[in-house]
Design a protein around this motif. Sequence first.
Motif, PDB file in Angstrom:
ATOM      1  N   THR A   1      28.424 -36.495 101.897  1.00 28.99           N
ATOM      2  CA  THR A   1      27.698 -37.724 101.598  1.00 28.99           C
ATOM      3  C   THR A   1      26.204 -37.481 101.786  1.00 28.99           C
ATOM      4  N   GLU A   2      25.391 -38.448 101.412  1.00 34.26           N
ATOM      5  CA  GLU A   2      23.952 -38.316 101.616  1.00 34.26           C
ATOM      6  C   GLU A   2      23.613 -38.241 103.101  1.00 34.26           C
ATOM      7  N   ASP A   3      24.359 -38.966 103.922  1.00 32.88           N
ATOM      8  CA  ASP A   3      24.124 -38.874 105.369  1.00 32.88           C
ATOM      9  C   ASP A   3      24.471 -37.482 105.883  1.00 32.88           C
ATOM     10  N   ASP A   4      25.545 -36.899 105.354  1.00 26.15           N
ATOM     11  CA  ASP A   4      25.918 -35.534 105.738  1.00 26.15           C
ATOM     12  C   ASP A   4      24.822 -34.545 105.365  1.00 26.15           C
ATOM     13  N   LYS A   5      24.301 -34.689 104.164  1.00 30.11           N
ATOM     14  CA  LYS A   5      23.248 -33.773 103.707  1.00 30.11           C
ATOM     15  C   LYS A   5      21.983 -33.939 104.521  1.00 30.11           C
ATOM     16  N   ALA A   6      21.701 -35.171 104.913  1.00 27.75           N
ATOM     17  CA  ALA A   6      20.526 -35.406 105.756  1.00 27.75           C
ATOM     18  C   ALA A   6      20.691 -34.699 107.100  1.00 27.75           C
ATOM     19  N   LEU A   7      21.909 -34.730 107.639  1.00 28.47           N
ATOM     20  CA  LEU A   7      22.173 -34.036 108.899  1.00 28.47           C
ATOM     21  C   LEU A   7      22.078 -32.526 108.720  1.00 28.47           C
ATOM     22  N   MET A   8      22.561 -32.011 107.591  1.00 29.00           N
ATOM     23  CA  MET A   8      22.442 -30.586 107.309  1.00 29.00           C
ATOM     24  C   MET A   8      20.967 -30.175 107.222  1.00 29.00           C
ATOM     25  N   ARG A   9      20.151 -31.013 106.593  1.00 31.24           N
ATOM     26  CA  ARG A   9      18.703 -30.715 106.508  1.00 31.24           C
ATOM     27  C   ARG A   9      18.087 -30.696 107.896  1.00 31.24           C
ATOM     28  N   LEU A  10      18.523 -31.621 108.742  1.00 27.42           N
ATOM     29  CA  LEU A  10      17.996 -31.692 110.096  1.00 27.42           C
ATOM     30  C   LEU A  10      18.377 -30.442 110.887  1.00 27.42           C
ATOM     31  N   ARG A  11      19.611 -29.999 110.741  1.00 29.69           N
ATOM     32  CA  ARG A  11      20.057 -28.775 111.411  1.00 29.69           C
ATOM     33  C   ARG A  11      19.235 -27.573 110.948  1.00 29.69           C
ATOM     34  N   ALA A  12      18.960 -27.522 109.656  1.00 28.29           N
ATOM     35  CA  ALA A  12      18.182 -26.415 109.118  1.00 28.29           C
ATOM     36  C   ALA A  12      16.731 -26.486 109.577  1.00 28.29           C
ATOM     37  N   GLU A  13      16.171 -27.704 109.567  1.00 25.51           N
ATOM     38  CA  GLU A  13      14.776 -27.873 109.956  1.00 25.51           C
ATOM     39  C   GLU A  13      14.560 -27.523 111.417  1.00 25.51           C
ATOM     40  N   ALA A  14      15.545 -27.824 112.243  1.00 24.08           N
ATOM     41  CA  ALA A  14      15.426 -27.545 113.673  1.00 24.08           C
ATOM     42  C   ALA A  14      15.277 -26.059 113.957  1.00 24.08           C
ATOM     43  N   HIS A  15      15.733 -25.221 113.024  1.00 22.61           N
ATOM     44  CA  HIS A  15      15.715 -23.777 113.241  1.00 22.61           C
ATOM     45  C   HIS A  15      14.883 -23.060 112.174  1.00 22.61           C
ATOM     46  N   ALA A  16      13.971 -23.795 111.554  1.00 19.09           N
ATOM     47  CA  ALA A  16      13.208 -23.243 110.434  1.00 19.09           C
ATOM     48  C   ALA A  16      12.359 -22.044 110.837  1.00 19.09           C
ATOM     49  N   ARG A  17      11.980 -21.963 112.099  1.00 19.38           N
ATOM     50  CA  ARG A  17      11.106 -20.865 112.524  1.00 19.38           C
ATOM     51  C   ARG A  17      11.804 -19.513 112.448  1.00 19.38           C
ATOM     52  N   TYR A  18      13.133 -19.515 112.332  1.00 19.31           N
ATOM     53  CA  TYR A  18      13.873 -18.260 112.229  1.00 19.31           C
ATOM     54  C   TYR A  18      14.309 -17.949 110.798  1.00 19.31           C
ATOM     55  N   ASN A  19      14.001 -18.848 109.869  1.00 14.41           N
ATOM     56  CA  ASN A  19      14.571 -18.724 108.525  1.00 14.41           C
ATOM     57  C   ASN A  19      13.923 -17.671 107.653  1.00 14.41           C
ATOM     58  N   GLY A  20      12.635 -17.376 107.886  1.00 15.85           N
ATOM     59  CA  GLY A  20      11.936 -16.458 106.992  1.00 15.85           C
ATOM     60  C   GLY A  20      11.562 -17.140 105.698  1.00 15.85           C
ATOM     61  N   LYS A  21      11.038 -16.370 104.768  1.00 11.23           N
ATOM     62  CA  LYS A  21      10.605 -16.922 103.485  1.00 11.23           C
ATOM     63  C   LYS A  21      11.812 -17.247 102.614  1.00 11.23           C
ATOM     64  N   PRO A  22      11.752 -18.365 101.858  1.00 13.04           N
ATOM     65  CA  PRO A  22      12.891 -18.723 101.004  1.00 13.04           C
ATOM     66  C   PRO A  22      13.063 -17.787  99.816  1.00 13.04           C
ATOM     67  N   GLN A  23      11.966 -17.155  99.369  1.00 16.00           N
ATOM     68  CA  GLN A  23      12.054 -16.247  98.240  1.00 16.00           C
ATOM     69  C   GLN A  23      12.278 -14.812  98.706  1.00 16.00           C
ATOM     70  N   PHE A  24      12.739 -13.971  97.778  1.00 17.15           N
ATOM     71  CA  PHE A  24      13.018 -12.584  98.134  1.00 17.15           C
ATOM     72  C   PHE A  24      11.753 -11.902  98.627  1.00 17.15           C
ATOM     73  N   ASP A  25      11.904 -11.124  99.697  1.00 16.61           N
ATOM     74  CA  ASP A  25      10.762 -10.465 100.325  1.00 16.61           C
ATOM     75  C   ASP A  25      11.194  -9.069 100.774  1.00 16.61           C
ATOM     76  N   TRP A  26      10.562  -8.043 100.197  1.00 15.40           N
ATOM     77  CA  TRP A  26      10.913  -6.671 100.559  1.00 15.40           C
ATOM     78  C   TRP A  26      10.633  -6.386 102.033  1.00 15.40           C
ATOM     79  N   ALA A  27       9.685  -7.134 102.620  1.00 18.61           N
ATOM     80  CA  ALA A  27       9.393  -6.926 104.040  1.00 18.61           C
ATOM     81  C   ALA A  27      10.608  -7.247 104.900  1.00 18.61           C
ATOM     82  N   GLU A  28      11.388  -8.257 104.484  1.00 20.08           N
ATOM     83  CA  GLU A  28      12.605  -8.599 105.219  1.00 20.08           C
ATOM     84  C   GLU A  28      13.656  -7.493 105.095  1.00 20.08           C
ATOM     85  N   VAL A  29      13.725  -6.891 103.918  1.00 23.42           N
ATOM     86  CA  VAL A  29      14.639  -5.772 103.716  1.00 23.42           C
ATOM     87  C   VAL A  29      14.241  -4.611 104.629  1.00 23.42           C
ATOM     88  N   LYS A  30      12.945  -4.334 104.678  1.00 21.98           N
ATOM     89  CA  LYS A  30      12.454  -3.247 105.533  1.00 21.98           C
ATOM     90  C   LYS A  30      12.739  -3.522 107.000  1.00 21.98           C
TER      91      LYS A  30
END
Length: 497
Positions: A246-275
Amino acid sequence: MDVESTPKLAAKDHAQINQLEKASIDDDGTSHASTMYIDPVAQRKLLFKLDMYLSPVMTLIFLTAYLDRANIGNAASAGLITDLGLVGNQFGNAVTLFYVLYVAFELPCSLVLKKFHPRRMIPALMFCWACVIIGNGFVKNAGQLYACRLLLGAFESGMFPCLCLYLSTFYTPGEQAVRISYLFVASALSGAFGGLFAFALLKMDGIAGLAGWRWLFIIEGCASVVVSIVIYFVLPNNFEEARFLTEDDKALMRLRAEAHARYNGKPQFDWAEVKKALTDPKLYISCWSQFMGDTCSFGLSTFMPIIIKGFGFDTVTTQLLTIPIYLWASGAYILVSWMSDRYNSRAAFMLPGVIVTAIGYAVQLAVPQANRAPLYFSVFLIAPGIYIMVGLNCTWLLNSHAGYYKRATAIGVNQTLGNCAGLIIGQIFKDSVGGKYVTGLSVSLGAVLLAGVGHSSLWVLLRHQNAKREKLTPEEREDAILNGKGGDFHPDYRYTL
């Protein structure tokens, strides 16, 4: 968007989580920490909904893959070797060739999953390998069998790393062990169902002039085609596109993701992450353990029917006797995975698995081939320990690498190097002495013990890293953040032990 978490946060019981830390950095480099509230009841309901939808889908995909991969062992015990006129180690070569392209494509598949979208890529791979399996039912000689095994390996290569990576975008690290266990349970159930299906389908021997083992390939291949079509319609690309939320479920999923955004890295492909992944020593310790565990796992899944038949049972009895082994392994592994998540610990459950599995192999080597009962019992010791070692090692790897593309690289490399074990399986189980595969069993025993060395080494390394971060002063922490220490190198990240 990924769902990332530190193991420190994940260590808490989800029923008690009411605040999650969120860090931000101003333009002047000042770090701030705030908290956000997540309703624990709503989170439990969300996880239940994710499990009820995703777990059956993931299990069905992996069950299909392992049924199609491992049925060559059932076919071999039912006449494939004789009918194709295989001589010497040609059957072992066919087993080995599956892994040639399998290991070559695992890393590329994991890196392009997001670009090609899970909903398209996963069913497409399934459809292609299903067609190959159908073709396997019509092979006439060793060369055609080799070609089918090569193609099957190519199309199945991305399945496990892609599914693990996919699950990591829905669940936090502290939630992943039991969910990834469903994939390994599917592989165990494939052994049980494989024996059951083989028992049923081999009775079709002679229908339309085809041997029973040919019908085994043809019917399982046709079933996989149907499953691939179903998966296309039910698998969401991500939680934003999940129609069961549901939309409430998705809002909670966004909140879970936002709470840990500092560990997520860049959303686009980045060779530095591969390295970062390729230069991280803990990746290669994990690969070492995975290779050793897979040596045992592949030997068990491919040669178990042949090993059990060597105890003196007929073909039909052999197929039936594989079923309780896999059912027991499934139940034991689910329980251990749940406990591993519950207590936020990996090595404490993996090392006992090493000991139990080693005892099972020792019994296999020490007991004379005529003593059926202890030999058959020893397989009940071997099977669950293997799943615990290999499955929790993959979960531990995912817990130890963040953001998305570092983790994608890590799981791809782990599976590539680990699955190289398949290249030797057909060679170490090629000769039997009095019906006992002494070389294969001896190598497997050694591999189990070496896997234990790897698990212990990784535990020591990660414990040391956690201790160093606990001792950081506020100034050192801020300096690390300003110098771009992100993902699992962030000073606040804590590794699961």
